[in-house]
Design an enzyme around this catalytic site. Structure first.
Site, PDB file in Angstrom:
ATOM      1  N   GLY A  16       0.803  -1.224   0.000  1.00  0.00           N
ATOM      2  CA  GLY A  16       0.000   0.000   0.000  1.00  0.00           C
ATOM      3  C   GLY A  16       0.828   1.262   0.000  1.00  0.00           C
ATOM      4  O   GLY A  16       0.466   2.257  -0.634  1.00  0.00           O
ATOM      5  N   ASP A  17       1.959   1.241   0.701  1.00  0.00           N
ATOM      6  CA  ASP A  17       2.860   2.383   0.733  1.00  0.00           C
ATOM      7  C   ASP A  17       3.321   2.719  -0.680  1.00  0.00           C
ATOM      8  O   ASP A  17       3.268   3.875  -1.121  1.00  0.00           O
ATOM      9  CB  ASP A  17       4.060   2.063   1.630  1.00  0.00           C
ATOM     10  CG  ASP A  17       5.112   3.157   1.642  1.00  0.00           C
ATOM     11  OD1 ASP A  17       4.753   4.335   1.771  1.00  0.00           O
ATOM     12  OD2 ASP A  17       6.308   2.817   1.519  1.00  0.00           O
ATOM     13  N   ALA A  18       3.756   1.721  -1.420  1.00  0.00           N
ATOM     14  CA  ALA A  18       4.252   1.923  -2.786  1.00  0.00           C
ATOM     15  C   ALA A  18       3.125   2.351  -3.731  1.00  0.00           C
ATOM     16  O   ALA A  18       3.299   3.264  -4.546  1.00  0.00           O
ATOM     17  CB  ALA A  18       4.916   0.648  -3.299  1.00  0.00           C
TER      18      ALA A  18
END
Length: 133
Positions: A16-18
């Site tokens: 999700g961060d990416a």
């Protein structure tokens, strides 16, 4: 393919961060920004732990999420990480991890339309926050 709904919160947050970062980078470049220093500075308004925690709290307060989406947020928020954010307290960091977990869940379960909707909502909210400063 494995059942992505079974992934732990930190694995979802990793993805999700990416995914969220790419959405924000696309948005900034499409809005006409091209200078690397400016892009980086502007991106932090969206992708920092503080910004993500603020967005998550607004999503919850405004009842934007489905019950299932809240479940994946909580899975990430409650995950026991052995690392911490450089510029955030533990509570902010955990809420941001939950935010990233939600983004990862939506991406991996191929809910692109919903992911687009939530990211656009986030971009709008960050814009409103920055106007008020």
């Amino acid at each position: 393919m494995r059942d992505h709904k079974q992934l732990n919160g930190l694995a979802l947050a990793y993805v999700g961060d990416a995914v969220y970062e790419v959405y924000i980078r696309d948005f900034l470049v499409e809005s006409g920004q091209t200078r690397p220093n400016t892009l980086h500075k502007m991106a932090t308004h969206y992708v920092s732990a503080k910004a993500q925690a603020m967005l998550m709290e607004k999503m919850l307060a405004e009842a934007v999420l489905t019950d299932e989406e809240e479940l994946f947020y909580r899975r990430g928020r409650n995950a026991k990480s052995h690392t911490s954010a450089k510029n955030a307290d533990i509570t902010t960091y955990r809420i941001a991890t939950g935010f990233e977990s939600l983004m990862g869940y939506l991406h991996l379960t191929e809910q692109k339309e919903r992911l687009d909707e939530l990211v656009n909502w986030c971009i709008e909210k960050v814009g409103e926050e920055n106007e008020g400063k």
